[in-house]
Write a protein that holds these residues in place. Structure first.
Motif, PDB file in Angstrom:
ATOM      1  N   LEU A  16      52.032  -3.068 -52.765  1.00 59.03           N
ATOM      2  CA  LEU A  16      50.762  -3.485 -53.571  1.00 59.03           C
ATOM      3  C   LEU A  16      49.760  -2.433 -53.181  1.00 59.03           C
ATOM      4  O   LEU A  16      48.845  -2.832 -52.248  1.00 59.03           O
ATOM      5  N   PRO A  17      49.888  -1.360 -53.902  1.00 56.99           N
ATOM      6  CA  PRO A  17      48.872  -0.214 -53.598  1.00 56.99           C
ATOM      7  C   PRO A  17      47.401  -0.580 -54.007  1.00 56.99           C
ATOM      8  O   PRO A  17      46.951  -1.337 -54.786  1.00 56.99           O
ATOM      9  N   GLY A  18      46.577  -0.246 -52.845  1.00 56.71           N
ATOM     10  CA  GLY A  18      45.105  -0.485 -52.962  1.00 56.71           C
ATOM     11  C   GLY A  18      44.792  -2.005 -52.740  1.00 56.71           C
ATOM     12  O   GLY A  18      43.565  -2.556 -52.716  1.00 56.71           O
ATOM     13  N   LYS A  19      45.724  -2.702 -52.035  1.00 55.86           N
ATOM     14  CA  LYS A  19      45.536  -4.022 -52.019  1.00 55.86           C
ATOM     15  C   LYS A  19      44.350  -4.474 -51.049  1.00 55.86           C
ATOM     16  O   LYS A  19      43.625  -5.508 -51.306  1.00 55.86           O
ATOM     17  N   VAL A  20      44.101  -3.786 -50.030  1.00 57.52           N
ATOM     18  CA  VAL A  20      43.004  -4.220 -49.224  1.00 57.52           C
ATOM     19  C   VAL A  20      41.638  -4.224 -49.750  1.00 57.52           C
ATOM     20  O   VAL A  20      40.647  -4.955 -49.008  1.00 57.52           O
ATOM     21  N   LEU A  21      41.381  -3.383 -50.761  1.00 62.46           N
ATOM     22  CA  LEU A  21      39.900  -3.303 -51.334  1.00 62.46           C
ATOM     23  C   LEU A  21      39.919  -3.840 -52.577  1.00 62.46           C
ATOM     24  O   LEU A  21      39.083  -3.486 -53.453  1.00 62.46           O
ATOM     25  N   ARG A  22      41.337  -4.392 -53.123  1.00 59.36           N
ATOM     26  CA  ARG A  22      41.209  -4.853 -54.301  1.00 59.36           C
ATOM     27  C   ARG A  22      40.244  -6.199 -54.626  1.00 59.36           C
ATOM     28  O   ARG A  22      40.510  -7.193 -53.842  1.00 59.36           O
ATOM     29  N   ASN A  23      39.251  -6.162 -55.349  1.00 63.02           N
ATOM     30  CA  ASN A  23      38.355  -6.881 -55.492  1.00 63.02           C
ATOM     31  C   ASN A  23      38.569  -8.196 -56.538  1.00 63.02           C
ATOM     32  O   ASN A  23      39.186  -8.070 -57.649  1.00 63.02           O
ATOM     33  N   TYR A  24      38.116  -9.551 -55.855  1.00 63.37           N
ATOM     34  CA  TYR A  24      38.182 -10.701 -56.562  1.00 63.37           C
ATOM     35  C   TYR A  24      37.009 -11.348 -56.519  1.00 63.37           C
ATOM     36  O   TYR A  24      36.595 -11.998 -55.445  1.00 63.37           O
ATOM     37  N   LYS A  25      36.160 -11.419 -57.547  1.00 67.34           N
ATOM     38  CA  LYS A  25      34.887 -12.243 -57.141  1.00 67.34           C
ATOM     39  C   LYS A  25      34.034 -11.620 -56.252  1.00 67.34           C
ATOM     40  O   LYS A  25      33.632 -12.373 -55.335  1.00 67.34           O
ATOM     41  N   ASN A  26      34.082 -10.467 -55.908  1.00 65.62           N
ATOM     42  CA  ASN A  26      33.321  -9.678 -54.663  1.00 65.62           C
ATOM     43  C   ASN A  26      33.899 -10.125 -53.455  1.00 65.62           C
ATOM     44  O   ASN A  26      33.343  -9.680 -52.402  1.00 65.62           O
ATOM     45  N   TYR A  27      35.145 -10.568 -53.345  1.00 63.93           N
ATOM     46  CA  TYR A  27      36.009 -10.783 -52.221  1.00 63.93           C
ATOM     47  C   TYR A  27      37.294  -9.694 -52.049  1.00 63.93           C
ATOM     48  O   TYR A  27      37.740  -9.494 -53.178  1.00 63.93           O
TER      49      TYR A  27
END
Length: 252
Positions: A16-27
């Motif tokens: 899941l590339p980029g998962k640690v900074l993937r934003n959801y509603k600013n989370y």
């Protein structure tokens, strides 16, 4: 005794590339994890250990924006990355956390620190050696800098360098301990490796909103127990699949 958390984080996940900074509603995974760990009463510093890869400039930007200490090192030699980060920041006792475990409970962490000090251990975990009784994604390891130094010096296998504490756990010269829950909760999965894991993370954000920064492990489990359909997909996922495959590869 002083304790510092070192979080390993990079954007180049194969699943899941980029998962640690993937934003959801600013989370995102990293900001939820850091905010939860900041609630620990027994930790001196939080340090993010990322790589020198260009893509991980975004993690450095996250650290600088949020005034978080960081270190950049090898992509594949995670053990060396931990050792050099510990040296740079003069860390005496290391708490290893991975960035795909955003829901680490700081209450559990603080109890483990007390246990580590009381027992005068070299290594303490709630995960290894398996089988663990904690949910996947509640993984905490604590070890001394001296143990890390020896592991960095003598580790030769790829699994030892990539999974950091393998050497320490295998050597009888270290005083090690695993803590367990009175009731086995290892069937719960709170880590984020796959898109379906991330979708569950989003559901938890929608449910708890800002409480996601401080809700306890048992509160999350209670919610999942009431909504079993949310975790049905986890039945076919092997726990620590990558680690198991790396160990098999080393034997070959």
């Amino acid at each position: 005794m002083e304790f510092s958390i070192i979080i390993q984080a990079r954007l180049g996940s194969s699943r899941l590339p980029g998962k640690v900074l993937r934003n959801y509603k600013n989370y995102n995974l990293l900001n939820v994890l850091v905010q939860r760990l900041k609630r620990s009463k027994k930790v001196k510093d939080i340090i993010i250990a990322t790589t020198t890869q260009k893509e991980d400039d975004k993690i450095v930007q996250f650290c600088e924006t949020n005034s978080i200490k960081y270190f950049r090192g090898s992509k594949n030699d995670v053990l060396g990355r931990y050792y050099n980060a510990s040296k740079q920041f003069n860390v005496k006792n290391i708490i290893r956390i991975t960035s795909d475990c955003p829901l680490i409970d700081p209450i559990i962490l603080d109890k483990m620190i007390l246990k580590f000090k009381k027992k005068k251990l070299d290594y303490l975990s709630n995960t290894y050696p398996e089988p663990s009784t904690y949910p996947d994604g509640m993984d905490i390891e604590i070890f001394t800098f001296n143990s890390l130094k020896l592991a960095n010096k003598y580790s030769t296998k790829k699994s030892e360098k990539e999974h950091v504490t393998v050497y320490i756990r295998r050597q009888k010269k270290f005083k090690t301990l695993r803590i367990d829950l009175t009731k086995d909760k290892s069937n719960y999965r709170l880590t984020v490796d796959y898109l379906k894991d991330y979708n569950l993370f989003k559901i938890l954000v929608d449910k708890f909103k800002n409480k996601i920064f401080f809700i306890k492990m048992n509160e999350i489990i209670t919610f999942l127990d009431k909504n079993p359909r949310l975790t049905k997909y986890q039945n076919n996922i092997l726990k620590n699949e990558k680690f198991i495959n790396d160990l098999k590869r080393d034997k070959i």
